[in-house]
Design a protein around this motif. Structure first.
Motif, mmCIF file in Angstrom:
data_model
loop_
_atom_site.group_PDB
_atom_site.id
_atom_site.type_symbol
_atom_site.label_atom_id
_atom_site.label_comp_id
_atom_site.label_asym_id
_atom_site.label_seq_id
_atom_site.Cartn_x
_atom_site.Cartn_y
_atom_site.Cartn_z
ATOM 1 N N PRO A 2 0.922 -1.241 -0.002
ATOM 2 C CA PRO A 2 0.039 -0.095 0.243
ATOM 3 C C PRO A 2 0.768 1.253 0.052
ATOM 4 C CG PRO A 2 0.012 -0.997 2.146
ATOM 5 C CD PRO A 2 0.457 -1.997 1.206
ATOM 6 N N ASP A 3 0.232 2.314 -0.526
ATOM 7 C CA ASP A 3 0.973 3.623 -0.449
ATOM 8 C C ASP A 3 1.354 4.263 0.862
ATOM 9 O OD1 ASP A 3 1.060 3.582 -3.204
ATOM 10 O OD2 ASP A 3 -0.658 4.905 -3.524
ATOM 11 N N ARG A 4 2.444 4.664 0.974
ATOM 12 C CA ARG A 4 2.569 5.265 2.267
ATOM 13 C C ARG A 4 1.797 6.524 2.757
ATOM 14 N NH1 ARG A 4 8.854 6.409 2.421
ATOM 15 N NH2 ARG A 4 8.322 7.011 0.335
ATOM 16 N N ARG A 5 1.408 6.860 3.834
ATOM 17 C CA ARG A 5 0.791 7.968 4.248
ATOM 18 C C ARG A 5 1.523 9.251 4.006
ATOM 19 N NH1 ARG A 5 -2.191 6.536 9.654
ATOM 20 N NH2 ARG A 5 -0.429 5.404 9.871
ATOM 21 N N HIS A 6 1.065 10.492 3.982
ATOM 22 C CA HIS A 6 1.935 11.688 3.733
ATOM 23 C C HIS A 6 1.800 12.435 4.769
ATOM 24 C CE1 HIS A 6 2.758 15.157 0.797
ATOM 25 N NE2 HIS A 6 3.591 14.865 1.347
ATOM 26 N N TRP A 31 5.238 6.214 6.269
ATOM 27 C CA TRP A 31 4.875 7.824 6.044
ATOM 28 C C TRP A 31 5.776 8.191 4.937
ATOM 29 C CZ3 TRP A 31 0.992 11.000 7.710
ATOM 30 C CH2 TRP A 31 -0.123 10.180 8.674
ATOM 31 N N ARG A 32 5.710 9.018 4.122
ATOM 32 C CA ARG A 32 6.757 9.940 3.182
ATOM 33 C C ARG A 32 6.420 11.443 3.941
ATOM 34 N NH1 ARG A 32 4.425 12.295 -1.369
ATOM 35 N NH2 ARG A 32 2.225 11.720 -1.806
ATOM 36 N N TRP A 101 -2.381 15.546 1.342
ATOM 37 C CA TRP A 101 -1.966 15.079 2.769
ATOM 38 C C TRP A 101 -2.739 14.425 3.670
ATOM 39 C CZ3 TRP A 101 -4.568 17.308 6.602
ATOM 40 C CH2 TRP A 101 -5.161 18.502 6.402
ATOM 41 N N ASP A 102 -2.207 13.529 4.423
ATOM 42 C CA ASP A 102 -2.703 12.753 5.566
ATOM 43 C C ASP A 102 -2.552 13.433 6.935
ATOM 44 O OD1 ASP A 102 -3.820 10.354 4.129
ATOM 45 O OD2 ASP A 102 -1.540 10.503 3.620
#
Length: 363
Positions: A2-6, A31-32, A101-102
């Motif tokens: 899964p994509d990392r959260r931002h 996270w990125r 963004w998250d």
């Protein structure tokens, strides 16, 4: 996978450079992290008067953001923020697509308030943004001649230090307009007296008791009629919030700054944080860089906590703090806990503190 959260850091202020450093030392799992800032070189305000005085080279007071973000494994987006959509979790920018963004942290600072004085925005040079100030300050320095007059507006710490720096560096005469509140309001009376003597020793004319009513080309008009001729007018008054904050829908205080709780979270938003001058705590603090610096470690810890599903902790401001004022001649004044002191050793202390702060992020 899964994509990392931002996690998006908006603004390269004093608190965010510490967040970058800490996340570079200990990355955030899953996270990125990105930094959106319009400044490729982020200035440290504490050394600005020293740059103006010629005590530092400009590069000594600037943090290389491409280098810092590269060392910390953070994506750098060099652009100007134009707005925030808190519901859609988007930050709009001038030169590209909106950034999703998250988790968002805002440290975009403030600017001197030119809005309440006619002509100030058009004809005065504000101290911030510093990256716009320095090139124009170099032009003022190069053009300064005996017989010219430079007016500094603002009787706070920044105005006082800049007036001293200009007087030491330039052959032109300097006037400091401290306004109705007077020189260094809020500082101990003994320090204010020593500061006034220091200005006189530098040949700076001090104007107190009258605010600037309006600015015209080459002229600063004081309330009640007196006019000060000026080849340049430096604006160092109280801080103002960025106009785009009004359109974010985020809670703001009466001056337009973002209201945050004791954990530095934007009021009513668990995924938005703010620190430094852009933030307004329940018990408002002075707009001073020392608070942004002290908020940095707390902000980093709280962003990490929320990202990991944990509870953030409150930021507790220091009850009193060391305030050091450069006299631009190898001396400085200082105060803490009601004590007032001055001399060459105080400049040595200030210089050491400032250089140590910069070394964390320049190397």
């Amino acid at each position: 996978m899964p994509d990392r959260r931002h996690l998006l850091l908006l603004g390269g202020g004093h608190a965010h450079v510490e967040v970058l450093r800490q996340f570079g030392q200990r990355p955030l799992p899953g996270w990125r992290v990105s930094l959106l800032t319009r400044e490729e070189m982020s200035p440290y305000s504490g050394m600005l008067p020293g740059v103006i005085a010629g005590l530092y080279q400009p590069a000594q007071a600037l943090i290389d953001m491409p280098a810092l973000t590269a060392r910390c494994g953070v994506e750098l987006l060099l652009d100007r923020c134009t707005g925030i959509d808190a519901q859609a979790r988007l930050v709009r920018r001038a030169g590209g697509a909106a950034v999703a963004w998250d988790l968002l942290s805002i440290d975009t600072g403030a600017t001197p308030d030119t809005s309440r004085t006619p002509g100030a925005a058009e004809h005065a040079l504000p101290l911030k943004p510093i990256d716009a100030l320095l090139p124009r300050m170099e032009s003022i320095t190069a053009a300064a001649r005996p017989g010219q007059h430079i007016v500094v507006v603002g009787g706070g710490a920044a105005g006082f230090e800049v007036a001293c720096a200009l007087a030491v560096r330039l052959p032109a005469s300097v006037t400091l307009v401290a306004g109705a509140s007077g020189l260094l309001a809020g500082f101990p009376a003994r320090l204010r007296r020593r500061a006034a003597r220091a200005l006189a020793g530098h040949g700076v004319a001090l104007s107190e008791g009258r605010n600037v009513a309006r600015i015209a080309p080459g002229e600063a008009h004081l309330e009640g009629g007196p006019m000060l001729p000026a080849s340049a007018i430096i604006w160092a008054t109280g801080a103002a919030a960025a106009p785009w904050l009004a359109e974010t829908g985020l809670a703001r205080d009466p001056r337009g700054f973002l209201r945050v709780d004791s954990c530095l979270r934007a009021e009513g938003h668990s995924t938005i944080f703010a620190a430094g001058d852009v933030a307004s705590l329940p018990e408002p603090l002075p707009k001073a860089g020392v608070f942004a610096v002290r908020q940095g470690p707390v902000l980093a810890a709280n962003l990490r906590a929320v990202a990991m599903g944990e509870t953030p902790q409150p930021y507790v401001p220091q009850r009193d703090y060391l305030r050091l004022l450069s006299l631009a001649d190898g001396r400085a004044l200082g105060t803490r806990n009601g004590l007032v002191f001055g001399g060459r050793w105080v400049w040595w202390l200030k210089d050491r503190i400032d250089r140590r702060f910069m070394a964390r992020y320049q190397h």
